[in-house]
Design a protein around this motif. Structure first.
Motif, PDB file in Angstrom:
ATOM      1  N   THR A 258     -27.928 -17.711  34.355  1.00 26.56           N
ATOM      2  CA  THR A 258     -28.488 -17.408  33.039  1.00 26.56           C
ATOM      3  C   THR A 258     -27.332 -17.106  32.109  1.00 26.56           C
ATOM      4  O   THR A 258     -26.302 -16.589  32.527  1.00 26.56           O
ATOM      5  CB  THR A 258     -29.397 -16.179  33.088  1.00 26.56           C
ATOM      6  OG1 THR A 258     -28.702 -15.148  33.756  1.00 26.56           O
ATOM      7  CG2 THR A 258     -30.689 -16.473  33.768  1.00 26.56           C
ATOM      8  N   ASP A 259     -27.539 -17.443  30.859  1.00 26.30           N
ATOM      9  CA  ASP A 259     -26.514 -17.208  29.847  1.00 26.30           C
ATOM     10  C   ASP A 259     -25.288 -18.083  30.077  1.00 26.30           C
ATOM     11  O   ASP A 259     -24.216 -17.773  29.598  1.00 26.30           O
ATOM     12  CB  ASP A 259     -26.124 -15.720  29.848  1.00 26.30           C
ATOM     13  CG  ASP A 259     -25.397 -15.347  28.582  1.00 26.30           C
ATOM     14  OD1 ASP A 259     -25.568 -16.074  27.597  1.00 26.30           O
ATOM     15  OD2 ASP A 259     -24.664 -14.354  28.591  1.00 26.30           O
ATOM     16  N   LEU A 335     -33.360 -21.415  24.454  1.00 23.20           N
ATOM     17  CA  LEU A 335     -33.920 -20.154  23.952  1.00 23.20           C
ATOM     18  C   LEU A 335     -34.221 -19.207  25.103  1.00 23.20           C
ATOM     19  O   LEU A 335     -34.013 -18.000  25.018  1.00 23.20           O
ATOM     20  CB  LEU A 335     -35.216 -20.441  23.167  1.00 23.20           C
ATOM     21  CG  LEU A 335     -35.950 -19.231  22.612  1.00 23.20           C
ATOM     22  CD1 LEU A 335     -35.192 -18.661  21.429  1.00 23.20           C
ATOM     23  CD2 LEU A 335     -37.359 -19.595  22.187  1.00 23.20           C
ATOM     24  N   VAL A 336     -34.712 -19.780  26.202  1.00 21.89           N
ATOM     25  CA  VAL A 336     -35.077 -18.948  27.337  1.00 21.89           C
ATOM     26  C   VAL A 336     -33.849 -18.504  28.115  1.00 21.89           C
ATOM     27  O   VAL A 336     -33.742 -17.350  28.525  1.00 21.89           O
ATOM     28  CB  VAL A 336     -36.043 -19.727  28.255  1.00 21.89           C
ATOM     29  CG1 VAL A 336     -36.185 -19.049  29.596  1.00 21.89           C
ATOM     30  CG2 VAL A 336     -37.400 -19.860  27.599  1.00 21.89           C
ATOM     31  N   ILE A 338     -30.321 -18.801  27.414  1.00 21.16           N
ATOM     32  CA  ILE A 338     -29.052 -18.317  26.845  1.00 21.16           C
ATOM     33  C   ILE A 338     -29.289 -16.996  26.115  1.00 21.16           C
ATOM     34  O   ILE A 338     -30.248 -16.845  25.363  1.00 21.16           O
ATOM     35  CB  ILE A 338     -28.447 -19.361  25.884  1.00 21.16           C
ATOM     36  CG1 ILE A 338     -28.114 -20.644  26.633  1.00 21.16           C
ATOM     37  CG2 ILE A 338     -27.202 -18.813  25.205  1.00 21.16           C
ATOM     38  CD1 ILE A 338     -26.941 -20.570  27.546  1.00 21.16           C
ATOM     39  N   ASN A 339     -28.368 -16.072  26.359  1.00 23.35           N
ATOM     40  CA  ASN A 339     -28.425 -14.733  25.798  1.00 23.35           C
ATOM     41  C   ASN A 339     -28.264 -14.770  24.279  1.00 23.35           C
ATOM     42  O   ASN A 339     -27.321 -15.353  23.772  1.00 23.35           O
ATOM     43  CB  ASN A 339     -27.239 -13.993  26.417  1.00 23.35           C
ATOM     44  CG  ASN A 339     -27.355 -12.530  26.307  1.00 23.35           C
ATOM     45  OD1 ASN A 339     -27.805 -12.019  25.291  1.00 23.35           O
ATOM     46  ND2 ASN A 339     -26.953 -11.835  27.339  1.00 23.35           N
ATOM     47  N   VAL A 340     -29.172 -14.130  23.571  1.00 30.47           N
ATOM     48  CA  VAL A 340     -29.133 -14.226  22.110  1.00 30.47           C
ATOM     49  C   VAL A 340     -27.893 -13.553  21.538  1.00 30.47           C
ATOM     50  O   VAL A 340     -27.396 -13.914  20.479  1.00 30.47           O
ATOM     51  CB  VAL A 340     -30.419 -13.644  21.498  1.00 30.47           C
ATOM     52  CG1 VAL A 340     -30.455 -12.152  21.646  1.00 30.47           C
ATOM     53  CG2 VAL A 340     -30.533 -14.001  20.034  1.00 30.47           C
TER      54      VAL A 340
ATOM     55  N   TYR B 519     -45.088 -19.659  26.549  1.00 31.42           N
ATOM     56  CA  TYR B 519     -43.818 -18.967  26.315  1.00 31.42           C
ATOM     57  C   TYR B 519     -44.068 -17.477  26.126  1.00 31.42           C
ATOM     58  O   TYR B 519     -43.359 -16.637  26.683  1.00 31.42           O
ATOM     59  CB  TYR B 519     -43.138 -19.563  25.079  1.00 31.42           C
ATOM     60  CG  TYR B 519     -41.907 -18.811  24.631  1.00 31.42           C
ATOM     61  CD1 TYR B 519     -40.709 -18.920  25.326  1.00 31.42           C
ATOM     62  CD2 TYR B 519     -41.950 -17.967  23.524  1.00 31.42           C
ATOM     63  CE1 TYR B 519     -39.591 -18.227  24.919  1.00 31.42           C
ATOM     64  CE2 TYR B 519     -40.840 -17.263  23.119  1.00 31.42           C
ATOM     65  CZ  TYR B 519     -39.660 -17.396  23.823  1.00 31.42           C
ATOM     66  OH  TYR B 519     -38.561 -16.692  23.429  1.00 31.42           O
ATOM     67  N   PHE B 523     -42.402 -15.175  28.772  1.00 29.50           N
ATOM     68  CA  PHE B 523     -41.116 -14.627  28.365  1.00 29.50           C
ATOM     69  C   PHE B 523     -41.218 -13.540  27.301  1.00 29.50           C
ATOM     70  O   PHE B 523     -40.213 -13.086  26.788  1.00 29.50           O
ATOM     71  CB  PHE B 523     -40.188 -15.750  27.911  1.00 29.50           C
ATOM     72  CG  PHE B 523     -39.877 -16.697  29.025  1.00 29.50           C
ATOM     73  CD1 PHE B 523     -38.881 -16.407  29.933  1.00 29.50           C
ATOM     74  CD2 PHE B 523     -40.617 -17.853  29.198  1.00 29.50           C
ATOM     75  CE1 PHE B 523     -38.610 -17.258  30.976  1.00 29.50           C
ATOM     76  CE2 PHE B 523     -40.361 -18.708  30.247  1.00 29.50           C
ATOM     77  CZ  PHE B 523     -39.349 -18.404  31.145  1.00 29.50           C
TER      78      PHE B 523
ATOM     79  N   ARG C  54     -25.594  -3.414  21.625  1.00 24.33           N
ATOM     80  CA  ARG C  54     -26.261  -4.310  20.688  1.00 24.33           C
ATOM     81  C   ARG C  54     -27.238  -3.545  19.803  1.00 24.33           C
ATOM     82  O   ARG C  54     -27.897  -2.616  20.249  1.00 24.33           O
ATOM     83  CB  ARG C  54     -27.048  -5.370  21.470  1.00 24.33           C
ATOM     84  CG  ARG C  54     -27.757  -6.357  20.593  1.00 24.33           C
ATOM     85  CD  ARG C  54     -28.619  -7.296  21.375  1.00 24.33           C
ATOM     86  NE  ARG C  54     -27.831  -8.104  22.309  1.00 24.33           N
ATOM     87  CZ  ARG C  54     -28.371  -9.000  23.107  1.00 24.33           C
ATOM     88  NH1 ARG C  54     -29.662  -9.196  23.106  1.00 24.33           N
ATOM     89  NH2 ARG C  54     -27.614  -9.684  23.923  1.00 24.33           N
ATOM     90  N   GLN C  97     -36.223 -11.299  23.611  1.00 27.98           N
ATOM     91  CA  GLN C  97     -34.970 -11.802  24.172  1.00 27.98           C
ATOM     92  C   GLN C  97     -34.351 -10.761  25.095  1.00 27.98           C
ATOM     93  O   GLN C  97     -33.876 -11.077  26.169  1.00 27.98           O
ATOM     94  CB  GLN C  97     -34.002 -12.101  23.031  1.00 27.98           C
ATOM     95  CG  GLN C  97     -34.352 -13.322  22.244  1.00 27.98           C
ATOM     96  CD  GLN C  97     -33.921 -14.571  22.953  1.00 27.98           C
ATOM     97  OE1 GLN C  97     -33.098 -14.509  23.842  1.00 27.98           O
ATOM     98  NE2 GLN C  97     -34.488 -15.706  22.583  1.00 27.98           N
ATOM     99  N   THR C 100     -35.971 -10.642  28.468  1.00 28.39           N
ATOM    100  CA  THR C 100     -35.525 -11.769  29.301  1.00 28.39           C
ATOM    101  C   THR C 100     -34.151 -11.490  29.885  1.00 28.39           C
ATOM    102  O   THR C 100     -33.887 -11.753  31.049  1.00 28.39           O
ATOM    103  CB  THR C 100     -35.423 -13.049  28.449  1.00 28.39           C
ATOM    104  OG1 THR C 100     -36.461 -13.050  27.504  1.00 28.39           O
ATOM    105  CG2 THR C 100     -35.501 -14.265  29.310  1.00 28.39           C
ATOM    106  N   GLU C 101     -33.296 -10.921  29.035  1.00 28.95           N
ATOM    107  CA  GLU C 101     -31.930 -10.712  29.494  1.00 28.95           C
ATOM    108  C   GLU C 101     -31.837  -9.589  30.512  1.00 28.95           C
ATOM    109  O   GLU C 101     -31.035  -9.655  31.443  1.00 28.95           O
ATOM    110  CB  GLU C 101     -31.026 -10.427  28.294  1.00 28.95           C
ATOM    111  CG  GLU C 101     -30.863 -11.645  27.422  1.00 28.95           C
ATOM    112  CD  GLU C 101     -30.271 -11.321  26.078  1.00 28.95           C
ATOM    113  OE1 GLU C 101     -29.631 -10.270  25.955  1.00 28.95           O
ATOM    114  OE2 GLU C 101     -30.467 -12.116  25.150  1.00 28.95           O
ATOM    115  N   ALA C 104     -32.829 -11.071  33.673  1.00 26.41           N
ATOM    116  CA  ALA C 104     -31.826 -11.974  34.226  1.00 26.41           C
ATOM    117  C   ALA C 104     -30.536 -11.251  34.580  1.00 26.41           C
ATOM    118  O   ALA C 104     -29.664 -11.832  35.207  1.00 26.41           O
ATOM    119  CB  ALA C 104     -31.525 -13.085  33.221  1.00 26.41           C
ATOM    120  N   THR C 106     -28.339 -10.089  32.339  1.00 28.11           N
ATOM    121  CA  THR C 106     -27.256 -10.370  31.406  1.00 28.11           C
ATOM    122  C   THR C 106     -27.326  -9.517  30.147  1.00 28.11           C
ATOM    123  O   THR C 106     -26.562  -9.733  29.214  1.00 28.11           O
ATOM    124  CB  THR C 106     -27.267 -11.847  30.983  1.00 28.11           C
ATOM    125  OG1 THR C 106     -28.549 -12.126  30.425  1.00 28.11           O
ATOM    126  CG2 THR C 106     -27.001 -12.752  32.137  1.00 28.11           C
TER     127      THR C 106
END
Lengths: 399, 561, 453
Positions: A258-259, A335-336, A338-340, B519, B523, C54, C97, C100-101, C104, C106
């Motif tokens: 991820t990322d 979008l899912v 990669i880290n924003v 989505y 998510f 962040r 986001q 999700t991170e 994951a 991250t």
């Protein structure tokens, strides 16, 4: 004969009219994007909208430290360019309480409140001393607004007063190419651009490589299980990507991708559709040439590389085209995965998604960003236009 | 290629015999190692390994052990099956080691760093290209061999320089160093050693003498090549497509949430999605809570009939709203992008000058990124200063001034009004796919033999007749392709909605679509099991629609014949 | 020959790309939780520990503010290297986001989340309970911050208690904010409307006066609006609160959107959009037109100030108008810095958390214009008043003093789900496709499903 010609002419004319209309519809958003991306922010909010970017003109006058904006002013029946020296001057309309239609306009600084009041239509209204023809008349105030003071730059003694907001500013057409520089710095779009190029190139090369090998195996090599497997491949072509998004995301979590840009590349290298297209193409290739080469002692890989591939450039290009567009434009998966916050790994679509929130007050920058994402494929398209369109067309017929 | 010409199992040199014995021993050793590996997940040596992964490892390695043992026996008995099994096992192991080397060496993760230097180094790729073009320019000097040779020579050197410069700027030296450093640990060295061992074993088994000794035939060779050629694609396909697909199916029966281990919930996800009820209404405006069990159901919509009506309720209201919106969207986008495309394609097919230009222009929207396109349209749709409303205002003024039409300017709030939000998405999609479809139709039209039209003209058919009797029936395959791809794409609409609408669900959920809801479930709410079930339902809907179209096409073509 | 050369070059470049790829593995900023870099743990102990953090910026000005803060703190904190990453904006799904991170692995070590999301992150186990760390820290006092946010930040779902001894601490508030109306003074003067700041001083700034100003400015032209607010729960909630209603019942365990008070507030707001047509259409972002000088009164929080400081017209702020129950119904907005549950360095993260919420740091953030300090105290107020423009900073403090409703998570349910039900329904009312009666009749049947059964 003549009437036949006229009819043909009219027919063709109407055809061209229809075609041109649709061409304009197709192109207008792009033209709008390009011209707006070269505007100043304030210019983008103007109504009615204008296509070309403009910038207000300024002048300098002795006695005023700042630059003064120029406006068009109606003076003595002429339209002239005046400089705005002062704004927000309050102005009111006044009338005698007994005759509300005898309206006069005065600056508020010219009238003095009397401290008295009068009842008009059941409402209590304040009375002001207003000078009319040299005489002071008590009047009530009907309305109030503001005007600006405009002066003739050649002769600052000549003044005019009018509403500033509705005055038409003197403008000149300017192209603000620095918007592109700004948006690149603001959102790191240069990095996003190279990332997108990198991802796209690797996906295209990788996918071509695996599809060519797989397609050749399906088309030319006999082995048990081949046909069953091919049917299986065919069956999966219809499965939309979103089916995989959840498990693929979890797979990426599992292997620590991820990322990572790798997550945007590796899973897309292996496609059933590409393999299918390649197989369909290779199967049309004459078998005899291949058999002759085999008898000459060439290996399968040599045959593929030296004989079949050079003759398959159009088919390869078709697939490269599709893959290129798909990889360049994909959004949901980045979008899912990669880290924003990790803007170093953003691709263009992701960068645009962040940009639209961050620069929501400057549509010119947003559209400059959109242009950066849209133009490279467009340029590639314009360069290889003929080839491009025809390869898509051919895929449709066969597919 | 040649070994089949010798009679099988003839004279064996002592050397070959030794190789065979070694290979059989290797298979036995391999079997033992695989067996140990299969037991490893259950010894507590790998803490934190989820059960299903342990299971997967055990099954894979266990199978490998069994097959390897079989192969060992086959080799001793000089059966060709042993060679096949060995090659497959060693090849798979080699690939696994190779991937491990890449992963441990940080090659996959290093692609990120490549992003950093790629911007600098990419220019040298253009130098390489320039060198190639220079060399290729030699083709124009075939009459002058010296110039040709010179050009080719210069081209070669320029390419070489470009490639070298590219490598240096792209940090190749550091890259190699880092690779070596990353691999300098037990896992890395093990993977490298594995590659060497499996590579050797493969080579030993592949050699002609070994092949001969094990009775190989041409068919075998072709079969092995076939699998070898297919293997990169097939392996990747299994790992990144088929595997996840199965996993998705499994997840759809669990409450997986990405944070905790999933629990099996059976059909509960599907039951929730599909749990609907239809109740009669006593009056058109009767409240939902009076007819529905509102602890379970929510109102999705109602059909008003006279003094009563029907109320449609569902446990998951959003799914049914999404389904409704998506179907409406697809139902509108398909005709809006297909019918004008058909008309345009027929005009473009008229062989007048300039048609290629128009064809190219129409194609442009379909190559642009949807995210970028949506941002552009967002400003075109702006209710206050957008061009679309401005054009409408101009049109209304024109009509009013010229015809005294007495129209009022609608001042449509495209994206923030419930009634137009979906429409604005539809317009973008129609605009974007129309040109693509035109090109596909045009290709179909150009495949129709011109004699048919000539014959029809002789028979006195008009243009209209020709279109209905010739063009349309013969265009049926293209039409099917265009309609079905447009439908499949339309059913997956996401980007436009996500970018254009704020929030993406749109005013009063009027633009929530199936993929958007998927989505959101997967998510945003992290109901990933539920999202997987949604994915399968979406697939079934798409599959069903395509099937219907396929039937339709077959029926119409049968009718035509 | 040429073709062969071309193929060779291709293969060569491809191989080079792959090889070069592994090169970068080292120079790139390594992610602390990635086990793929074996050299990571072998680094000498003197090396500084990298902490990523962040916040959610809404514009470039805010990014600059926090980047500066990060640099200053980096110099202050020994043994910690700070990396600030801006993250997405409200429109770009900042919280989603983040989830999700975190899943994951991250996500950054320390991140800011809005107050509404605290419960969701805490109950999912995405953020660290730092009560123990705080208890071991000398001089740390929970009560130094606003009690509203701290109630939720110390809420312990296990025992239902809150406060210093609840056994839970989820984070520390970054800052607080309230709504005010940003005024385009030029438009108001041109329309000849009374100055809202004067009305507020005289105590005449109520819904009627507000509507009057809005109507007068709207009359200036078809592209000029009297009022503008973004499409999320904050702006519409104000009108409900001011009428005496609200989203939830008093103990936040059930929907209260259908009470007569709530509906009254909604009705007034609907009229702004529909009957009187004075507002920027609901769902269209009002900030760009405001900054372009086309909106007279723009409702937003203190966070909008840095961006608005760039406009060219005369502007100021005024507090929200008082509603029928005598209150402006304002929110006490807050968000908190929290620690990623998967962080490898909780101690350092906790240090950063404290450094980010010292009076000094908060003063700096406030000075740069973004927000109001989350520590209670007259000094903080006095300092805040000097951070002009806007001249009328008092408007924000008046909002704070008017007993605002605290933005808060739903411990008894899911706020994101509640929001997804409420938002579209309210939007339907404000855009005219649903009446307030229809809304009131059904909304709570649907919204109550977001609470735990």
């Amino acid at each position: 004969m003549k009437s036949y010609r006229v009819i043909t002419f009219l027919k063709n004319l109407s055809m061209y009219l229809i075609l041109t209309f649709f061409a304009l519809v197709m192109l207008f958003p792009f033209i709008y994007m390009l011209t707006t991306s070269l505007k100043l922010p304030a210019d983008t909010f103007r109504y009615p909208p204008r296509l070309l970017p403009r910038e207000p003109a300024f002048t300098e006058l002795p006695g005023y430290p700042d630059k003064l904006p120029l406006y068009y002013v109606e003076k003595d029946g002429q339209r002239r360019e005046f400089a705005l020296v002062r704004s927000n001057i309050r102005i009111g309309t006044f009338a005698p309480p007994e005759n509300p239609s005898a309206v006069v306009e005065r600056f508020l600084s010219e009238v003095t409140p009397t401290g008295q009041s009068v009842t008009v239509n059941g409402q209590e209204r304040e009375l002001f001393q207003v000078l009319v023809d040299g005489q002071s008349v008590p009047m009530i105030q009907l309305s109030q607004t503001t005007v600006g003071e405009f002066v003739d730059p050649e002769n600052p003694e000549i003044k005019a007063y009018q509403n500033v907001r509705l005055s038409q500013p003197v403008e000149k057409i300017t192209w603000h190419f620095e918007n592109y520089q700004k948006v690149i710095e603001l959102q790191g779009l240069d990095r996003a651009l190279t990332n997108t190029a990198l991802v796209t190139i690797l996906v295209v090369i990788g996918q071509l490589a695996t599809s060519v090998l797989g397609g050749y195996a399906f088309a030319r090599l006999k082995f048990p299980g081949r046909d069953t497997l091919f049917v299986f491949y065919l069956g999966t072509i219809m499965i939309p990507f979103v089916m995989l998004i959840v498990p693929l995301y979890q797979l990426m979590v599992l292997i620590g991708w991820t990322d990572r840009l790798a997550a945007l590349i590796v899973p897309w290298i292996f496609t059933a559709y590409g393999t299918f297209l390649m197989r369909q193409h290779f199967i049309t290739f004459p078998k005899e040439i291949e058999e002759a080469a085999l008898l000459d002692g060439a290996s399968r890989l040599q045959i593929l590389k030296d004989i079949i591939l050079p003759a398959s450039v159009p088919a390869l290009a078709t697939q490269a085209t599709f893959t290129f567009l798909y990889a360049w434009n994909s959004f949901l998966w980045p979008l899912v995965v990669i880290n924003v916050g990790n803007e170093k790994n953003h691709v263009l679509t992701l960068a645009l998604n962040v940009l639209r929130g961050r620069a929501s007050d400057t549509p010119n920058l947003i559209l400059a960003g959109a242009a950066i994402a849209i133009l490279p494929p467009l340029i590639v398209f314009i360069l290889g236009q003929r080839f491009f369109v025809e390869s898509v067309a051919s895929s449709g017929v066969k597919g | 290629m040649t070994h089949a010409s010798h009679p099988a199992g003839e004279l064996l040199t002592p050397h070959t015999l030794l190789v065979l014995r070694l290979l059989a021993a290797w298979r036995a050793l391999f079997s033992l190692l695989a067996l140990l590996g299969a037991l490893a997940p259950w010894t507590g040596l790998l803490p934190g390994l989820p059960v299903w992964q342990g299971l997967l490892i055990s099954v894979a390695l266990g199978l490998a052990a069994v097959f390897s043992l079989l192969a060992s026996r086959d080799i001793l008995l000089r059966r060709h099956r042993g060679r096949m099994l060995s090659l497959v096992l060693d090849y798979l192991s080699l690939v696994a080691c190779f991937i491990a080397v890449l992963q441990i060496g940080g090659v996959f993760l290093g692609i990120d760093a490549l992003g950093e230097v790629f911007g600098r180094s990419i220019w040298f790729l253009f130098v390489v290209l320039a060198g190639y073009l220079l060399g290729a320019a030699g083709d124009y000097f075939l009459h002058d061999p010296r110039t040709e040779a010179l050009l080719r020579q210069i081209g070669k050197w320029v390419m070489l320089f470009g490639a070298l410069a590219f490598l240096v700027v792209a940090n190749l030296p550091q890259g190699l160093l880092a690779l070596a450093r990353n691999l300098a640990n037990p896992a890395g060295l093990g993977a490298v050693a594995g590659m060497v061992v499996f590579g050797l074993a493969l080579w030993a088994m592949w050699r002609s003498p070994t092949a001969l000794a094990l009775n190989a035939r041409t068919g075998h060779e072709q079969m092995l090549s076939g699998w070898l050629f297919l293997s990169p694609n097939l392996l990747g396909f299994l790992i990144f497509f088929a595997g996840p697909l199965l996993l998705s199916f499994y997840f759809s029966f669990t409450d997986s949430d990405a944070f905790n281990p999933p629990n099996w919930v059976g059909l509960a996800n599907y039951a929730r999605i599909l749990n609907v009820t239809i109740k009669p209404l006593a009056s058109p405006d009767q409240l939902a809570r009076e007819v529905l069990d509102i602890s379970v159901y929510d109102e999705v919509g109602r059909l008003k009939i006279g003094n009563g009506g029907l109320l449609f309720g569902a446990e998951d209201r959003f799914f049914w709203l999404a389904l409704r919106n998506t179907l409406m969207y697809a139902l509108a986008v398909v005709p809006l992008s297909v019918i004008p495309a058909l008309v345009l394609a027929n005009i473009l097919n008229s062989k007048l000058p300039g048609m290629k230009f128009f064809r190219a222009v129409y194609f442009i929207p379909s190559i642009a990124a949807i995210v970028g396109i949506a941002l552009v349209w967002q400003w075109l749709y702006n209710a206050t200063v957008g061009y679309i409303n401005y054009f409408i205002t101009l049109a209304v003024e024109f009509l009013n001034n010229t015809f005294q039409a007495g129209l009022t300017d609608p001042k449509i709030r495209w994206v923030s009004d419930e009634r137009t939000a979906l429409l604005s998405i539809i317009i973008i999609a129609a605009w974007q796919t129309m040109g693509f479809n035109t090109v596909l139709f045009l290709a179909g039209l150009q495949n129709i033999p011109g004699e048919l039209y000539e014959a029809a003209t002789v028979d006195g058919a008009g243009a209209w007749d020709k279109f209905w009797r010739i063009t349309l029936p013969l265009l049926a395959p293209s039409t099917f392709y265009v309609v079905s791809t447009t439908t499949i794409q339309a059913m997956q609409v996401f980007e436009q909605v996500f970018i254009l609408m704020n929030p993406p669900e749109g005013p009063n959920n009027s633009t929530i679509t199936l993929v958007l809801y998927l989505y959101r479930s997967g998510f945003q709410n992290f109901k990933q099991g539920y999202a997987s079930a949604l994915a399968w339902v979406l697939f079934i809907v798409i599959f069903g629609l395509t099937l219907i179209q396929f039937r339709q096409q077959r029926r119409s073509s049968i009718y035509e014949n | 020959m040429n073709r062969k050369l071309w193929m060779l070059a291709n293969v060569f470049v491809l191989a080079a790309l792959v090889l070069a790829a592994c090169g970068g593995g080292t120079p790139a900023p390594a992610q602390p939780q990635q086990p793929a870099q074996p050299e990571q743990p072998q680094q000498p102990a003197a090396e500084e520990i990298t902490i990523r953090w962040r916040t959610r910026p809404d514009n470039q000005e805010e990014i600059n503010v926090y980047s500066t803060i990060s640099k200053e703190l980096d110099a202050q904190l020994d043994g910690i290297k700070l990396v600030y990453e801006p993250g997405g904006t409200e429109g770009a799904n900042y919280q989603d986001q983040l989830r999700t991170e975190v899943a994951a692995g991250t996500a950054p070590d320390v991140f800011w989340i809005p107050g509404t999301d605290i419960a969701d992150f805490a109950t999912r186990g995405l953020i660290l309970n730092i009560a123990d760390l705080a208890a071991r820290t000398e001089g740390f006092d929970v009560n130094a911050f606003y009690p509203g946010p701290m109630y939720h930040l110390t809420y312990n779902p296990a025992n239902g208690q809150s406060g210093a001894n609840s056994g839970a601490l989820w984070g520390l508030p970054r800052d607080v904010s309230t709504f005010a109306l940003y005024l385009n003074l030029d438009l108001i003067e041109e329309a000849g409307a009374p100055d809202p700041r004067e009305l507020a001083k005289q105590g005449k700034w109520d819904w009627e006066a507000f509507l009057d100003v809005a109507k007068k400015t709207r009359a200036l032209g078809s592209d000029i609006y009297g009022y503008g607010a973004s499409a999320w729960w904050g702006p519409y909630g104000v009108w409900l609160n001011a009428a005496g209603g609200g989203f939830f019942n008093a103990d936040r365990t059930a929907c209260a959107l259908n009470t007569p008070e709530s509906l009254k507030g909604l009705e007034f707001q609907r009229a702004l959009y529909q009957e009187h047509d004075v507002a920027v259409p609901y769902g269209e972002d009002p900030e760009p037109p405001f900054r372009a000088g086309k909106v007279a009164m723009f409702q937003n929080g203190r966070w909008a100030t840095p961006g608005i400081r760039t406009v060219t017209f005369n502007w100021d702020v005024v507090e929200l108008p008082k509603g029928p129950n005598g209150h402006m119904g304002n929110w006490l907005f807050w968000g908190a810095y929290v620690i990623n549950a998967k962080t490898q360095h909780p101690e350092q993260a906790w240090k950063l958390l404290q450094a980010l919420t010292t009076a000094e740091t908060q003063g700096k953030v406030a000075a740069l214009g973004a927000n109001i300090p989350s520590r209670v105290g007259q000094e903080a107020f006095d300092a805040f008043l000097t951070f002009t423009p806007p001249a009328n900073n008092q408007a924000f403090l008046n909002g704070l003093a008017d007993n605002p409703a605290t933005e808060g998570p739903l411990w008894a349910g899911s706020w994101p789900e509640y929001d997804k039900i409420m938002g579209p329904a309210i939007q339907a009312v404000l855009t005219g496709s649903k009446t307030v009666e229809e809304f009131g009749a059904t909304i709570c049947d649907e919204a109550n499903k977001a609470f735990n059964k």
